[in-house]
Every structure is written in C-alpha cells, then in structure tokens.
Design a protein around this motif. Structure first.
Motif, PDB file in Angstrom:
ATOM      1  N   PRO A 198      18.884 -33.561 -45.010  1.00  0.00           N
ATOM      2  CA  PRO A 198      18.416 -33.109 -46.324  1.00  0.00           C
ATOM      3  C   PRO A 198      17.004 -32.515 -46.306  1.00  0.00           C
ATOM      4  O   PRO A 198      16.705 -31.631 -47.111  1.00  0.00           O
ATOM      5  CB  PRO A 198      18.464 -34.377 -47.180  1.00  0.00           C
ATOM      6  CG  PRO A 198      18.418 -35.497 -46.207  1.00  0.00           C
ATOM      7  CD  PRO A 198      19.104 -35.010 -44.966  1.00  0.00           C
ATOM      8  N   PHE A 199      16.166 -32.941 -45.384  1.00  0.00           N
ATOM      9  CA  PHE A 199      14.796 -32.424 -45.316  1.00  0.00           C
ATOM     10  C   PHE A 199      14.747 -30.952 -44.919  1.00  0.00           C
ATOM     11  O   PHE A 199      13.713 -30.291 -45.092  1.00  0.00           O
ATOM     12  CB  PHE A 199      13.942 -33.271 -44.359  1.00  0.00           C
ATOM     13  CG  PHE A 199      14.453 -33.268 -42.945  1.00  0.00           C
ATOM     14  CD1 PHE A 199      13.951 -32.368 -42.014  1.00  0.00           C
ATOM     15  CD2 PHE A 199      15.449 -34.151 -42.546  1.00  0.00           C
ATOM     16  CE1 PHE A 199      14.422 -32.356 -40.707  1.00  0.00           C
ATOM     17  CE2 PHE A 199      15.933 -34.147 -41.243  1.00  0.00           C
ATOM     18  CZ  PHE A 199      15.421 -33.246 -40.323  1.00  0.00           C
ATOM     19  N   LEU A 200      15.856 -30.407 -44.396  1.00  0.00           N
ATOM     20  CA  LEU A 200      15.906 -28.989 -44.031  1.00  0.00           C
ATOM     21  C   LEU A 200      16.532 -28.127 -45.130  1.00  0.00           C
ATOM     22  O   LEU A 200      16.621 -26.909 -44.983  1.00  0.00           O
ATOM     23  CB  LEU A 200      16.689 -28.800 -42.727  1.00  0.00           C
ATOM     24  CG  LEU A 200      16.045 -29.359 -41.460  1.00  0.00           C
ATOM     25  CD1 LEU A 200      16.959 -29.147 -40.270  1.00  0.00           C
ATOM     26  CD2 LEU A 200      14.687 -28.738 -41.224  1.00  0.00           C
ATOM     27  N   GLY A 201      16.969 -28.738 -46.225  1.00  0.00           N
ATOM     28  CA  GLY A 201      17.570 -27.986 -47.319  1.00  0.00           C
ATOM     29  C   GLY A 201      16.512 -27.325 -48.193  1.00  0.00           C
ATOM     30  O   GLY A 201      15.304 -27.364 -47.899  1.00  0.00           O
ATOM     31  N   ASP A 202      16.961 -26.724 -49.280  1.00  0.00           N
ATOM     32  CA  ASP A 202      16.041 -26.090 -50.243  1.00  0.00           C
ATOM     33  C   ASP A 202      15.405 -27.191 -51.092  1.00  0.00           C
ATOM     34  O   ASP A 202      15.889 -27.522 -52.173  1.00  0.00           O
ATOM     35  CB  ASP A 202      16.800 -25.094 -51.125  1.00  0.00           C
ATOM     36  CG  ASP A 202      17.155 -23.814 -50.398  1.00  0.00           C
ATOM     37  OD1 ASP A 202      16.582 -23.557 -49.325  1.00  0.00           O
ATOM     38  OD2 ASP A 202      18.001 -23.057 -50.906  1.00  0.00           O
ATOM     39  N   THR A 203      14.302 -27.747 -50.574  1.00  0.00           N
ATOM     40  CA  THR A 203      13.637 -28.874 -51.230  1.00  0.00           C
ATOM     41  C   THR A 203      12.193 -28.586 -51.602  1.00  0.00           C
ATOM     42  O   THR A 203      11.535 -29.434 -52.194  1.00  0.00           O
ATOM     43  CB  THR A 203      13.661 -30.114 -50.311  1.00  0.00           C
ATOM     44  OG1 THR A 203      13.010 -29.779 -49.082  1.00  0.00           O
ATOM     45  CG2 THR A 203      15.082 -30.572 -50.038  1.00  0.00           C
ATOM     46  N   ILE A 204      11.698 -27.413 -51.276  1.00  0.00           N
ATOM     47  CA  ILE A 204      10.304 -27.053 -51.541  1.00  0.00           C
ATOM     48  C   ILE A 204      10.266 -26.139 -52.756  1.00  0.00           C
ATOM     49  O   ILE A 204      10.812 -25.036 -52.735  1.00  0.00           O
ATOM     50  CB  ILE A 204       9.670 -26.355 -50.318  1.00  0.00           C
ATOM     51  CG1 ILE A 204       9.780 -27.258 -49.076  1.00  0.00           C
ATOM     52  CG2 ILE A 204       8.231 -25.970 -50.600  1.00  0.00           C
ATOM     53  CD1 ILE A 204       9.503 -26.558 -47.772  1.00  0.00           C
ATOM     54  N   LYS A 260      11.631 -20.601 -57.648  1.00  0.00           N
ATOM     55  CA  LYS A 260      12.579 -20.699 -56.542  1.00  0.00           C
ATOM     56  C   LYS A 260      12.340 -21.975 -55.760  1.00  0.00           C
ATOM     57  O   LYS A 260      11.223 -22.452 -55.670  1.00  0.00           O
ATOM     58  CB  LYS A 260      12.396 -19.490 -55.642  1.00  0.00           C
ATOM     59  CG  LYS A 260      13.360 -19.405 -54.523  1.00  0.00           C
ATOM     60  CD  LYS A 260      13.593 -17.970 -54.154  1.00  0.00           C
ATOM     61  CE  LYS A 260      14.631 -17.850 -53.088  1.00  0.00           C
ATOM     62  NZ  LYS A 260      15.942 -18.281 -53.471  1.00  0.00           N
ATOM     63  N   ALA A 261      13.410 -22.521 -55.196  1.00  0.00           N
ATOM     64  CA  ALA A 261      13.319 -23.617 -54.235  1.00  0.00           C
ATOM     65  C   ALA A 261      13.674 -23.043 -52.869  1.00  0.00           C
ATOM     66  O   ALA A 261      14.645 -22.309 -52.728  1.00  0.00           O
ATOM     67  CB  ALA A 261      14.275 -24.745 -54.606  1.00  0.00           C
ATOM     68  N   VAL A 262      12.879 -23.363 -51.859  1.00  0.00           N
ATOM     69  CA  VAL A 262      13.088 -22.824 -50.514  1.00  0.00           C
ATOM     70  C   VAL A 262      13.129 -23.961 -49.504  1.00  0.00           C
ATOM     71  O   VAL A 262      12.759 -25.095 -49.801  1.00  0.00           O
ATOM     72  CB  VAL A 262      11.989 -21.805 -50.127  1.00  0.00           C
ATOM     73  CG1 VAL A 262      12.019 -20.610 -51.054  1.00  0.00           C
ATOM     74  CG2 VAL A 262      10.629 -22.439 -50.096  1.00  0.00           C
ATOM     75  N   SER A 263      13.529 -23.619 -48.302  1.00  0.00           N
ATOM     76  CA  SER A 263      13.610 -24.588 -47.214  1.00  0.00           C
ATOM     77  C   SER A 263      12.458 -24.386 -46.239  1.00  0.00           C
ATOM     78  O   SER A 263      11.750 -23.372 -46.281  1.00  0.00           O
ATOM     79  CB  SER A 263      14.936 -24.432 -46.483  1.00  0.00           C
ATOM     80  OG  SER A 263      14.966 -23.193 -45.800  1.00  0.00           O
ATOM     81  N   LEU A 264      12.308 -25.345 -45.335  1.00  0.00           N
ATOM     82  CA  LEU A 264      11.319 -25.210 -44.269  1.00  0.00           C
ATOM     83  C   LEU A 264      11.634 -23.979 -43.422  1.00  0.00           C
ATOM     84  O   LEU A 264      10.740 -23.228 -43.029  1.00  0.00           O
ATOM     85  CB  LEU A 264      11.318 -26.483 -43.409  1.00  0.00           C
ATOM     86  CG  LEU A 264      10.328 -26.544 -42.270  1.00  0.00           C
ATOM     87  CD1 LEU A 264       8.899 -26.477 -42.802  1.00  0.00           C
ATOM     88  CD2 LEU A 264      10.529 -27.820 -41.470  1.00  0.00           C
ATOM     89  N   GLY A 265      12.927 -23.748 -43.157  1.00  0.00           N
ATOM     90  CA  GLY A 265      13.332 -22.562 -42.405  1.00  0.00           C
ATOM     91  C   GLY A 265      12.924 -21.271 -43.102  1.00  0.00           C
ATOM     92  O   GLY A 265      12.484 -20.318 -42.463  1.00  0.00           O
ATOM     93  N   ILE A 308      10.590 -18.201 -41.709  1.00  0.00           N
ATOM     94  CA  ILE A 308      11.029 -16.806 -41.768  1.00  0.00           C
ATOM     95  C   ILE A 308       9.960 -15.938 -42.423  1.00  0.00           C
ATOM     96  O   ILE A 308       9.606 -14.877 -41.911  1.00  0.00           O
ATOM     97  CB  ILE A 308      12.377 -16.694 -42.520  1.00  0.00           C
ATOM     98  CG1 ILE A 308      13.498 -17.314 -41.688  1.00  0.00           C
ATOM     99  CG2 ILE A 308      12.703 -15.235 -42.851  1.00  0.00           C
ATOM    100  CD1 ILE A 308      14.806 -17.500 -42.434  1.00  0.00           C
ATOM    101  N   LEU A 309       9.424 -16.400 -43.550  1.00  0.00           N
ATOM    102  CA  LEU A 309       8.388 -15.622 -44.247  1.00  0.00           C
ATOM    103  C   LEU A 309       7.124 -15.487 -43.403  1.00  0.00           C
ATOM    104  O   LEU A 309       6.527 -14.404 -43.340  1.00  0.00           O
ATOM    105  CB  LEU A 309       8.079 -16.253 -45.593  1.00  0.00           C
ATOM    106  CG  LEU A 309       9.182 -16.110 -46.636  1.00  0.00           C
ATOM    107  CD1 LEU A 309       8.852 -16.925 -47.883  1.00  0.00           C
ATOM    108  CD2 LEU A 309       9.413 -14.664 -46.991  1.00  0.00           C
ATOM    109  N   LEU A 310       6.708 -16.557 -42.735  1.00  0.00           N
ATOM    110  CA  LEU A 310       5.534 -16.477 -41.854  1.00  0.00           C
ATOM    111  C   LEU A 310       5.782 -15.481 -40.722  1.00  0.00           C
ATOM    112  O   LEU A 310       4.891 -14.693 -40.369  1.00  0.00           O
ATOM    113  CB  LEU A 310       5.198 -17.851 -41.286  1.00  0.00           C
ATOM    114  CG  LEU A 310       4.518 -18.832 -42.226  1.00  0.00           C
ATOM    115  CD1 LEU A 310       4.415 -20.209 -41.575  1.00  0.00           C
ATOM    116  CD2 LEU A 310       3.141 -18.333 -42.621  1.00  0.00           C
TER     117      LEU A 310
END
Length: 168
Positions: free
Chosen positions: A103-109, A116-121, A125-127
């Motif tokens: 779950p920590f890799l899902g859209d939780t941010i 919008k909610a985004v993921s760590l991934g 990608i944006l960086l």
C-alpha cells in the motif's frame, strides 16, 4: 490515449476492469520502455525507470490496478471517487484497503495544488523528467540529435508528464 480510452470505456461499462486495466498498463509500459531504451544515454531517465518499476510493482501486485487512498484524495480536495472505486468502474485504479498489497507504493501522497493523489513512483518519474530537461539544456550544441530522435524524445517527455499527472 489507449489507457484513457480503456479507462473511459470501463467507466461507461463497455469493458471489464479485470482485463482493461492490466492491458492498458502493459501497453503503456511497453511504449514508455521502448522510449527509455532508445534514450538510455540520458542518465535522468533512470529515475523515470525506477518510478515506472515501483508503479508496475504495486499495480501488478494488486491485479493490474493502482490502489488509491481515499484519505489522500480528500486531502487533495478530490471528491466523488469513492463510489467509482468501490464499484470498480475505473480500469486503472482501485480502492486502497486492508487487502491491498504494497500500500505504501500506491497513490497515497496528496498534492492539493494539483487536486491529485500520486505515488512514490510518480514522484520519481517527475524528478526524472525534470532531470531530462536539465540534461537537454546542458548538452553541448555540437551534439545535435536528429530531428526524428528529438521529436520522439519530446513526445516521450510530454506523454510521460501527462501520464504521471493522470491526464492520459
């Protein structure tokens, strides 16, 4: 466009989310993976690759769907998704719950300015995309790429940015 079309078709009840979501993700990963391979000389794209790997990991661990936190959506100011996610009318996303794997890799941010909610991934990608822009700006002018390769790289950058922001 394929991912968006499958998502819209699922929302309208034309496609089953069990196969439309995974198919959309596989197609996106193949296309983006090809673009990454062709531009492997850009070191910032390795951050994009890491982000794609993290997203693919959580998506495939959860049956081909990206888990989304309702709390993150609420903190971002997004409403109205609870029923859509609960009824599985979205080919791409699923509701994050106690059965969610990784779950920590899902859209939780939550990103309230973007609603919008985004993921760590997604953040990796944006960086990576920002790094590609910087790398391109710092490249010596004597190493001009072919117009086709430049167009492809710009198209990839645009597509990956829109995909990361959830607009495609």
């Amino acid at each position: 466009m394929v991912e968006g079309g499958l998502a819209y078709g699922t929302y309208r009840g034309l496609f089953a989310p069990e196969w439309a979501g995974p198919l959309a993700k596989v197609l996106v990963l193949l296309l983006v993976g090809y673009g990454l391979y062709q531009n492997r000389h850009l070191k910032s794209l390795y951050l994009v690759l890491l982000g794609l790997f993290l997203n693919a990991l959580v998506i495939f661990a959860n049956g081909g769907h990206m888990p989304v936190s309702l709390g993150a959506l609420e903190r971002a100011g997004v409403e109205g998704w609870e029923e859509i996610l609960k009824e599985r009318k979205d080919a791409v996303h699923t509701l994050l719950d106690s059965s969610t794997r990784l779950p920590f890799l899902g859209d939780t941010i939550a990103l309230p300015p973007l609603r919008k909610a985004v993921s760590l991934g997604d953040l990796f990608i944006l960086l990576g995309l920002m790094g590609v822009v910087v790398e391109g700006a710092l490249r010596p002018r004597s190493l001009k790429p072919s117009p086709f390769r430049l167009g492809f790289a710009l198209g990839l950058l645009l597509f990956a940015t829109l995909w990361a922001l959830g607009l495609v």
